[in-house]
Motif scaffolding. Structure first.
Motif, short mmCIF file in Angstrom:
data_model
loop_
_atom_site.label_atom_id
_atom_site.label_comp_id
_atom_site.label_asym_id
_atom_site.label_seq_id
_atom_site.Cartn_x
_atom_site.Cartn_y
_atom_site.Cartn_z
N ARG A 240 -4.71 -81.73 -11.62
CA ARG A 240 -5.49 -82.93 -11.33
C ARG A 240 -6.97 -82.70 -11.59
O ARG A 240 -7.66 -83.55 -12.14
CB ARG A 240 -5.26 -83.36 -9.89
N TRP A 241 -7.48 -81.50 -11.22
CA TRP A 241 -8.89 -81.20 -11.48
C TRP A 241 -9.18 -81.20 -12.98
O TRP A 241 -10.20 -81.73 -13.42
CB TRP A 241 -9.27 -79.86 -10.88
N LEU A 242 -8.29 -80.60 -13.76
CA LEU A 242 -8.48 -80.58 -15.21
C LEU A 242 -8.45 -82.00 -15.79
O LEU A 242 -9.25 -82.36 -16.65
CB LEU A 242 -7.42 -79.71 -15.88
N ASP A 243 -7.52 -82.82 -15.30
CA ASP A 243 -7.43 -84.21 -15.76
C ASP A 243 -8.67 -85.02 -15.38
O ASP A 243 -9.06 -85.95 -16.09
CB ASP A 243 -6.17 -84.88 -15.17
N ASP A 244 -9.30 -84.64 -14.23
CA ASP A 244 -10.49 -85.34 -13.75
C ASP A 244 -11.78 -84.81 -14.37
O ASP A 244 -12.88 -85.22 -13.98
CB ASP A 244 -10.60 -85.25 -12.22
N GLY A 245 -11.65 -83.87 -15.31
CA GLY A 245 -12.85 -83.37 -15.98
C GLY A 245 -13.56 -82.24 -15.25
O GLY A 245 -14.80 -82.13 -15.34
N VAL A 246 -12.82 -81.42 -14.54
CA VAL A 246 -13.41 -80.29 -13.81
C VAL A 246 -12.79 -78.99 -14.33
O VAL A 246 -11.57 -78.88 -14.48
CB VAL A 246 -13.16 -80.40 -12.29
N ASN A 247 -13.65 -78.01 -14.63
CA ASN A 247 -13.17 -76.72 -15.13
C ASN A 247 -12.45 -75.93 -14.05
O ASN A 247 -12.72 -76.10 -12.85
CB ASN A 247 -14.34 -75.88 -15.65
N LEU A 248 -11.55 -75.04 -14.47
CA LEU A 248 -10.89 -74.10 -13.56
C LEU A 248 -11.24 -72.67 -13.97
O LEU A 248 -11.47 -72.40 -15.16
CB LEU A 248 -9.38 -74.28 -13.59
N CYS A 249 -11.30 -71.78 -13.00
CA CYS A 249 -11.54 -70.35 -13.25
C CYS A 249 -10.47 -69.55 -12.52
O CYS A 249 -10.13 -69.87 -11.39
CB CYS A 249 -12.91 -69.92 -12.74
N THR A 250 -9.98 -68.51 -13.16
CA THR A 250 -8.98 -67.68 -12.48
C THR A 250 -8.98 -66.27 -13.04
O THR A 250 -9.44 -66.02 -14.17
CB THR A 250 -7.57 -68.30 -12.62
N PHE A 251 -8.48 -65.35 -12.23
CA PHE A 251 -8.23 -63.97 -12.66
C PHE A 251 -6.73 -63.81 -12.75
O PHE A 251 -6.05 -63.67 -11.71
CB PHE A 251 -8.82 -62.99 -11.64
N PRO A 252 -6.16 -63.82 -13.94
CA PRO A 252 -4.70 -63.82 -14.08
C PRO A 252 -4.00 -62.57 -13.56
O PRO A 252 -2.78 -62.58 -13.37
CB PRO A 252 -4.48 -63.99 -15.60
N GLU A 253 -4.76 -61.48 -13.30
CA GLU A 253 -4.14 -60.29 -12.73
C GLU A 253 -3.76 -60.50 -11.27
O GLU A 253 -2.94 -59.77 -10.72
CB GLU A 253 -5.09 -59.10 -12.83
N GLY A 254 -4.42 -61.49 -10.63
CA GLY A 254 -4.07 -61.82 -9.24
C GLY A 254 -4.86 -61.06 -8.20
O GLY A 254 -4.97 -61.51 -7.06
N THR A 255 -5.41 -59.90 -8.55
CA THR A 255 -6.19 -59.10 -7.62
C THR A 255 -7.04 -58.13 -8.42
O THR A 255 -6.88 -58.01 -9.65
CB THR A 255 -5.28 -58.34 -6.63
N ARG A 256 -7.94 -57.42 -7.73
CA ARG A 256 -8.80 -56.46 -8.43
C ARG A 256 -8.02 -55.22 -8.86
O ARG A 256 -7.18 -54.71 -8.12
CB ARG A 256 -9.96 -56.01 -7.52
#
Length: 345
Positions: A240-256
């Motif tokens: 929904r955030w992407l559809d509303d024009g808001v960027n997403l950020c993530t670390f695909p490893e899930g942890t440090r």
């Protein structure tokens, strides 16, 4: 007054850095795998004694292993943070780390007051004001930018023009990077710039003082890994955030990563972008663990001249399976990492 206090502390740390350069003390020899030893669990050596009708087990190796591990940690901390570095139960500290921590907390208190005010505004207006929660993100970005500026910790950004050109298109994307230090979070925010973005983060971060309040007020996408139903809800929220024009950020490893090397990506890391048809912009963060490894409470040195963020070209998700997207993004991130941060296999 706060600014004068912070500047005074900064001058003190600069002087300390000149007087006590952060190099390995004479006579200290560390094994090449010192960090791996610190994060591994010692295996006790068990000896058995036979006594009539009695069986006794002892584990002398366990205590000696613990002592050895403690000595290695102390030597590693000194080699990283200089002769004034010391360990605490919360993590290691040295003059620069103390300065960074005080600066972070002072700025954090201002941030907390501003967030509390916005929380009141949202309550009064019934969430009709600032529906995309742009202001809390802006306040967090102010905190992060001020902290990096006052501590001289801005990373070098390579190919920054890619993000600037992408922003002109009006599209939104999912920004992803490797993760081996807490410094990755302000580095990503600084690289993305003054845009509205939401982190896809683990739900436990909501319990961190000040940061947790910012995460909830900004309506970041928090994942409860132990709850399948919660994962489906967060998937829909991210889309929904992407559809509303808001960027997403993530670390695909899930942890440090505690070894400094890229770990396997978690399943479903790119599902939000793939389902929403949004592009993914990979970023390679270099050297963050050389400023703040996992065993330090705060960074032990400035990131200037040490850390770097490499931005890669956007990867379209349309027409690709999640597995194909995962593989392509991972290859791009690895491409920008130095040999010591790349996975072994």
């Amino acid at each position: 007054m706060i600014t004068i206090y912070a500047v005074s502390l900064w001058l003190l740390v600069v002087y300390s850095s000149e007087a006590f350069p952060m190099r390995r003390p004479q006579g200290v020899s560390l094994p090449n795998n010192a960090r791996n030893i610190l994060i591994s669990k010692p295996k006790p050596s068990i000896r058995r004694f036979s006594v009539p009708n009695v069986s006794i087990s002892s584990s002398n190796g366990s205590s000696s292993a613990q002592i050895n591990k403690k000595q290695i940690r102390q030597q590693l901390i000194k080699s990283e943070g200089g002769p004034l570095a010391f360990n605490t139960k919360y993590g290691a500290l040295n003059p620069f780390a103390i300065y960074y921590g005080i600066t972070s907390i002072v700025l954090g208190l201002v941030w907390f007051v501003a967030l509390s005010f916005m929380q009141l505004v949202y309550k009064i207006t019934g969430d009709r004001f600032d529906r995309k929660r742009r202001i809390p993100v802006f306040l967090g970005h102010c905190w992060g930018t001020a902290l990096l500026a006052l501590t001289g910790s801005f990373p070098k950004i390579e190919k920054w023009k890619i993000i600037k050109e992408f922003n002109k298109s009006g599209r939104k994307a999912m920004f992803v990077s490797n993760h081996n230090s807490w410094m990755d979070i302000p580095f990503i925010g600084y690289t993305i710039g003054w845009q509205n973005y939401k982190f896809v983060a683990k739900k436990e971060l909501e319990n961190v003082p000040i940061l947790g309040k910012a995460i909830m007020l900004s309506r970041n996408v928090c994942v409860d890994r132990s709850n399948r139903k919660s994962q489906l809800v967060t998937l829909k929220l991210g889309m929904r955030w992407l559809d509303d024009g808001v960027n997403l950020c993530t670390f695909p490893e899930g942890t440090r990563s505690k070894t400094n090397r890229l770990m396997p990506f978690m399943g479903g890391a790119f599902k939000m972008a793939q389902k929403a048809g949004a592009p993914v912009i990979p970023m390679s963060i270099i050297g963050a663990a050389n400023v703040m490894p996992s065993h330090w409470l705060f960074p032990y040195r400035s990131a200037r001249g040490v850390c770097k963020v490499i931005v890669h070209e956007p990867i379209e998700s349309l027409g690709k399976t999640e597995e194909e997207l995962n593989k392509e993004v991972r290859e791009k991130i690895i491409e920008g990492l130095p040999e010591e941060q790349r996975p072994l296999n």
